[in-house]
Design a protein around this motif. Structure first.
Motif, PDB file in Angstrom:
ATOM      1  N   UNK B  98       0.818  -1.213   0.000  1.00 10.79           N
ATOM      2  CA  UNK B  98       0.000   0.000   0.000  1.00 10.79           C
ATOM      3  C   UNK B  98       0.848   1.258   0.000  1.00 10.79           C
ATOM      4  N   UNK B  99       1.980   1.193   0.666  1.00  8.84           N
ATOM      5  CA  UNK B  99       2.848   2.367   0.815  1.00  8.84           C
ATOM      6  C   UNK B  99       3.721   2.599  -0.416  1.00  8.84           C
ATOM      7  N   UNK B 100       4.286   1.538  -0.954  1.00  4.40           N
ATOM      8  CA  UNK B 100       5.337   1.698  -1.971  1.00  4.40           C
ATOM      9  C   UNK B 100       4.893   1.363  -3.399  1.00  4.40           C
ATOM     10  N   UNK B 101       3.722   0.756  -3.542  1.00  9.72           N
ATOM     11  CA  UNK B 101       3.279   0.393  -4.889  1.00  9.72           C
ATOM     12  C   UNK B 101       2.600   1.603  -5.513  1.00  9.72           C
ATOM     13  N   UNK B 102       3.425   2.575  -5.893  1.00  6.18           N
ATOM     14  CA  UNK B 102       2.932   3.840  -6.425  1.00  6.18           C
ATOM     15  C   UNK B 102       3.668   4.101  -7.731  1.00  6.18           C
ATOM     16  N   UNK B 103       2.911   4.380  -8.780  1.00  8.65           N
ATOM     17  CA  UNK B 103       3.512   4.689 -10.078  1.00  8.65           C
ATOM     18  C   UNK B 103       4.466   3.569 -10.530  1.00  8.65           C
ATOM     19  N   UNK B 104       3.995   2.346 -10.536  1.00  9.11           N
ATOM     20  CA  UNK B 104       4.901   1.227 -10.810  1.00  9.11           C
ATOM     21  C   UNK B 104       5.253   1.095 -12.290  1.00  9.11           C
ATOM     22  N   UNK B 105       6.333   0.388 -12.537  1.00 11.07           N
ATOM     23  CA  UNK B 105       6.744   0.011 -13.891  1.00 11.07           C
ATOM     24  C   UNK B 105       6.620  -1.509 -13.977  1.00 11.07           C
ATOM     25  N   UNK B 106       6.007  -1.968 -15.062  1.00 15.48           N
ATOM     26  CA  UNK B 106       5.750  -3.408 -15.191  1.00 15.48           C
ATOM     27  C   UNK B 106       6.694  -4.044 -16.207  1.00 15.48           C
ATOM     28  N   UNK B 107       7.223  -5.189 -15.822  1.00 12.38           N
ATOM     29  CA  UNK B 107       8.007  -5.979 -16.771  1.00 12.38           C
ATOM     30  C   UNK B 107       7.484  -7.406 -16.786  1.00 12.38           C
ATOM     31  N   UNK B 108       7.565  -7.997 -17.952  1.00 10.20           N
ATOM     32  CA  UNK B 108       7.336  -9.436 -18.053  1.00 10.20           C
ATOM     33  C   UNK B 108       8.669 -10.095 -18.378  1.00 10.20           C
ATOM     34  N   UNK B 109       9.049 -11.020 -17.522  1.00  9.18           N
ATOM     35  CA  UNK B 109      10.277 -11.779 -17.756  1.00  9.18           C
ATOM     36  C   UNK B 109       9.874 -13.233 -17.947  1.00  9.18           C
ATOM     37  N   UNK B 110      10.134 -13.736 -19.137  1.00 11.54           N
ATOM     38  CA  UNK B 110       9.736 -15.115 -19.434  1.00 11.54           C
ATOM     39  C   UNK B 110      10.977 -15.980 -19.590  1.00 11.54           C
ATOM     40  N   UNK B 111      11.131 -16.905 -18.643  1.00  4.74           N
ATOM     41  CA  UNK B 111      12.237 -17.865 -18.727  1.00  4.74           C
ATOM     42  C   UNK B 111      11.850 -18.915 -19.758  1.00  4.74           C
ATOM     43  N   UNK B 112      12.652 -19.028 -20.799  1.00  8.31           N
ATOM     44  CA  UNK B 112      12.318 -19.919 -21.905  1.00  8.31           C
ATOM     45  C   UNK B 112      13.564 -20.571 -22.451  1.00  8.31           C
ATOM     46  N   UNK B 113      13.357 -21.713 -23.071  1.00  7.51           N
ATOM     47  CA  UNK B 113      14.476 -22.346 -23.769  1.00  7.51           C
ATOM     48  C   UNK B 113      14.622 -21.726 -25.157  1.00  7.51           C
ATOM     49  N   UNK B 114      15.858 -21.435 -25.520  1.00  5.70           N
ATOM     50  CA  UNK B 114      16.178 -21.146 -26.916  1.00  5.70           C
ATOM     51  C   UNK B 114      16.926 -22.379 -27.421  1.00  5.70           C
ATOM     52  N   UNK B 115      16.351 -23.122 -28.381  1.00  6.42           N
ATOM     53  CA  UNK B 115      16.974 -24.398 -28.773  1.00  6.42           C
ATOM     54  C   UNK B 115      18.230 -24.211 -29.622  1.00  6.42           C
ATOM     55  N   UNK B 116      18.482 -22.995 -30.089  1.00  7.39           N
ATOM     56  CA  UNK B 116      19.533 -22.802 -31.089  1.00  7.39           C
ATOM     57  C   UNK B 116      20.510 -21.690 -30.732  1.00  7.39           C
ATOM     58  N   UNK B 117      20.932 -21.657 -29.506  1.00  8.12           N
ATOM     59  CA  UNK B 117      21.881 -20.632 -29.106  1.00  8.12           C
ATOM     60  C   UNK B 117      23.276 -20.959 -29.637  1.00  8.12           C
ATOM     61  N   UNK B 118      23.976 -19.963 -30.129  1.00  4.16           N
ATOM     62  CA  UNK B 118      25.335 -20.175 -30.634  1.00  4.16           C
ATOM     63  C   UNK B 118      26.316 -19.469 -29.699  1.00  4.16           C
ATOM     64  N   UNK B 119      27.086 -20.256 -28.949  1.00  2.00           N
ATOM     65  CA  UNK B 119      28.124 -19.689 -28.094  1.00  2.00           C
ATOM     66  C   UNK B 119      29.315 -19.228 -28.933  1.00  2.00           C
TER      67      UNK B 119
END
Ligand SMILES: [Cu+2]
Lengths: 217, 591
Positions: B98-119
């Motif tokens: 109630x005190x600090x949730x003022x003017x919030x910024x929202x993010x969506x972080x989706x942990x997902x597999x990338x099957x084709x990452x190239x190191x």
């Protein structure tokens, strides 16, 4: 090296981890007399599959018969304890009770002797009976070099040879895994048994709530 | 350094554990069986073949940080309590919502597999567990979040990892925002891991997602009011998985990303008109660099030894998920934020030219925070797992076409810690000065950066001292001979209190970078416990810290406060292999 080594994941590709490569690298750290040399296969894909003997006297293949596709909790122990026995064993008795009907059905417990020279199947059977071990928890012994290979493959070792030589030290870890998913972790053996069950629950995909919830009956 | 910045240690009442504690052997004997002493061990750990060679400088890093854009709204909207009906896992309530949730910024972080990452092009495309970015790509490390003090963030973290995954890594997550001053239920406590199928021991039910309430307040909101004490500001933070027992493999698979926080002082705008703004080099010239040690099998697939008690030391170093990449820079000043993402390698870094001559830079930050004053003419960065270093380097002194290298000279043979420094070192990153900046560089590094919070002599004198020995007991990691219990605290401290914690490493061969959640502390002193001799602390490590690197046979005293939030937190070794082997302690903050 054990020619019976089996892949334990389908993902893992074995091409380069051939006998020659392992052999060439093995003696880098070895200053010890060895005959035969038990090998620790790199944990990138294989557990040894030697013939071992249960406390019931049955000959079984370690990986094929005991590990493949199973959720397992593996400890190392010794039966030559008259005054004090490994404290981990007392904990595992309680784990066995907490797991209840899951033991031998969903979860398999194994205790491999650290002293195969003296812990024969008969000695292990007496030991298991003394502890009230139930079906689903199997004590194992075998040829010393095979047991030594298993000890290293399962991570019951210390890099420092002087520390490693204190074999009773290795009785304080439990290797926990889900072989079907090639997912492995460990638990210290001397934590509260509820936490050991919780670690088993973490890798057992059939369990939703990881914390051990005591039956209320 | 002004006098109020200096910690006065004269009033301290040292309470040391007995010498016996220090000297206790790391090998405790347990009930020995009554047979002959075992013969020499015949087995040994087989040394893995090295990772196959890579193609150097064949892959380019993006020229600026990969930003995660906020979303306009979250559906369903965030609640203080867990929205289990809508698929959130069963977490505790967000405090002070109630005190600090003022003017919030929202993010969506989706942990997902990338099957084709190239190191690296020498290795086949392969699966990683990254994070979905605003451009639709799943990257490991994940996209960078730019946050601001006073603007609370709700990060809705979705676990979309493959639950039927086979191999190293476990597809539950508990995302910790490393270094940040966050409430317990949003801290990524190890036992708070979740997936659609599983609830960690400290959660009530599993879920598809969890809201993390990151209020972006300075420590000290109760003490100072408002959003806390700006001298406690943090800048270079990173989010990473903290899944109990599986942190090392999950972070190696890509569950990590940057979270940079700005405020009125470190404003992230070098053209800021405000007189208070430092005007350090700002985005896109503010660039984070993550180092991770990795191992690849003969087929070029990332590997991890799940069965080794010591983990596996990577012989390749991924820089932002790429091995030996190129970064093209403009002829101007850059702020480079170097993060050691572990799991186990220590680094001894330089930036050198083609003739291997070490180049100077300005060190401006250590761990999460700016130093009180910049340290000019630095030429090396020593960082253990989880340590960070921000530097400002001026590429305008180099002609176009100049090639520089980030090199590591640390010699390390296993995961236990560094073994020395080599002469030559090896190249981790090539930096090519390849263009003029489109606009004049107006950034600067002022004489004063951010002052340190005050610790009074009275506080030092009255602070209770707690000692923690990081040791091995019966072949297992222990802290004060206790094993980790995720369900019960080993230490309970009162909210608003302060203490001196004495961190002791009596066990021979291991270095332990110890990380304490919740608040940064101050390193007061460091002693060799065998000789009793004080170990000098280099200037870059004299400020605030959240990682305290304990070399073998050392003891250090730190001053730390426990403010604003109640609940469960952890202190642990940030050598992630040690962490996964239970070198961790739960401490709770009570009212
Ligand atoms: Cu450690």
């Amino acid at each position: 090296m054990d020619t019976d080594d089996k892949m334990f994941t389908r993902r893992t590709l074995l091409a380069g981890f051939g006998v020659a490569a392992l052999g060439a690298l093995a003696f880098q750290r070895s200053m010890l007399d060895r005959e035969p040399v038990p090998q620790r296969a790199p944990g990138t894909g294989r557990l040894p599959n030697p013939t071992v003997f249960t406390h019931e006297g049955k000959a079984v293949k370690f990986y094929d018969d005991l590990i493949r596709d199973k959720v397992v909790a593996i400890s190392m122990t010794y039966a030559q304890c008259t005054a004090t026995c490994p404290a981990t064993m007392g904990n595992l008795i309680r784990v066995q009770d907490m797991l209840g009907e899951r033991i031998g059905r969903d979860v398999f417990m194994y205790s491999i002797t650290l002293f195969p020279e003296v812990d024969t199947p008969r000695v292990l059977k007496q030991y298991a009976e003394k502890f009230g071990v139930k079906p689903g928890w199997t004590f194992l012994t075998g040829a010393p070099s095979d047991i030594e290979s298993l000890r290293f493959a399962l991570g019951f070792y210390d890099l420092d040879p002087a520390v490693d030589a204190i074999r009773t030290q290795h009785a304080n870890m439990i290797r926990i895994g889900n072989a079907a998913y090639d997912r492995w972790t460990m638990s210290p053996g001397l934590v509260r048994p509820e936490l050991i069950v919780s670690t088993i629950n973490h890798v057992d995909r059939s369990v939703v709530h990881t914390a051990h919830i005591p039956a209320t009956a | 350094m002004s006098t109020q910045d200096i910690v006065d240690t004269s009033g301290t009442a040292p309470v040391c554990p007995g010498r016996r504690t220090f000297l206790k052997g790391s090998v405790a004997t347990v009930a020995a069986p009554m047979i002959l002493a075992p013969r020499k061990s015949e087995a040994q750990a087989v040394v893995l073949p090295p990772s196959p060679p890579v193609v150097p400088w064949a892959i380019e890093l993006p020229p600026e940080a990969n930003l995660l854009q906020p979303v306009a709204a979250l559906d369903p909207p965030p609640l203080a309590w867990a929205n289990v009906a809508a698929g959130e896992c069963g977490r505790d309530d967000h405090p002070r919502f109630g005190q600090l949730y003022v003017n919030p910024v929202f993010y969506e972080l989706r942990a997902r597999e990338n099957p084709d990452w190239v190191f690296n092009p020498a290795y086949p495309p392969q699966p990683v567990w990254g994070w979905l970015g605003s451009d639709g790509q799943v990257t490991a490390p994940g996209p960078t979040i730019f946050a601001r003090y006073g603007r609370p963030v709700i990060a809705r973290i979705y676990n979309e990892l493959p639950q039927d995954h086979i191999g190293f890594g476990s597809p539950e997550i508990s995302t910790h925002l490393h270094n940040a001053h966050n409430p317990s239920e949003s801290d990524g406590f190890p036992g708070d891991f979740f997936s659609p199928l599983k609830a960690g021991p400290n959660l009530t039910v599993p879920g598809q997602w969890r809201d993390h309430f990151w209020p972006n307040v300075y420590a000290g909101i109760e003490q100072f009011g408002g959003i806390g004490d700006p001298r406690e500001a943090l800048g270079t933070c990173f989010y990473h998985d903290h899944n109990l027992d599986f942190t090392a493999p999950n972070v190696l698979k890509g569950q990590i990303g940057f979270y940079l926080i700005y405020d009125w002082l470190d404003s992230g705008n070098e053209r800021d008109n405000s007189r208070s703004a430092l005007r350090l080099p700002s985005p896109p010239y503010d660039y984070p660099i993550l180092l991770q040690d990795m191992r690849f099998d003969v087929n070029g697939m990332q590997s991890y030894d799940q069965l080794s008690p010591e983990g596996i030391l990577g012989d390749m170093v991924a820089v932002n998920g790429k091995i030996q990449p190129v970064l093209r820079v403009a002829r101007r000043k850059y702020r480079l934020r170097v993060v050691n993402g572990g799991p186990s390698r220590f680094y001894f870094l330089h930036i050198v030219n083609a003739a291997s001559v070490q180049q100077p830079f300005i060190r401006i930050a250590t761990d999460g925070n700016l130093l009180p004053r910049p340290l000019h003419n630095h030429r090396k960065i020593e960082i253990a797992p989880a340590e960070r270093a921000d530097i400002v380097i001026d590429f305008s002194v180099y002609p176009i076409g100049t090639e520089l290298y980030l090199i590591d000279r640390q010699i390390q043979l296993d995961t236990r810690g560094p073994d020395g420094v080599s002469l030559a070192g090896r190249q981790l990153l090539k930096i090519i000065v390849d263009r003029e900046p489109p606009e004049a560089d107006v950034s600067r590094v002022p004489l004063l950066l951010r002052g340190l919070p005050t610790i009074s002599a009275a506080e030092l004198a009255s602070a209770p001292v707690r000692s923690f020995a990081f040791d091995r007991t019966n072949g297992q990691w222990s802290i004060n001979n206790q094993l980790f219990d995720v369900e019960n605290p080993s230490v309970v401290v009162q909210k608003g209190s302060y203490e001196i914690w004495e961190l002791v490493n009596p066990s021979g061969g291991w270095h332990h970078p110890i990380h304490i959640h919740l608040e940064e502390g101050r390193l007061l002193s460091m002693v060799n416990i065998e000789t009793g001799v004080q170990i000098p602390i280099p200037p870059e490590n004299q400020g605030r810290r959240d990682v305290y690197v304990l070399p073998p046979n050392t003891s250090m005293r730190i001053f730390v406060r426990f403010r604003d939030w109640q609940g469960k937190y952890v202190m642990h070794c940030h050598n992630l292999v040690h962490e996964d082997h239970a070198m961790m302690l739960r401490f709770d903050i009570t009212a």
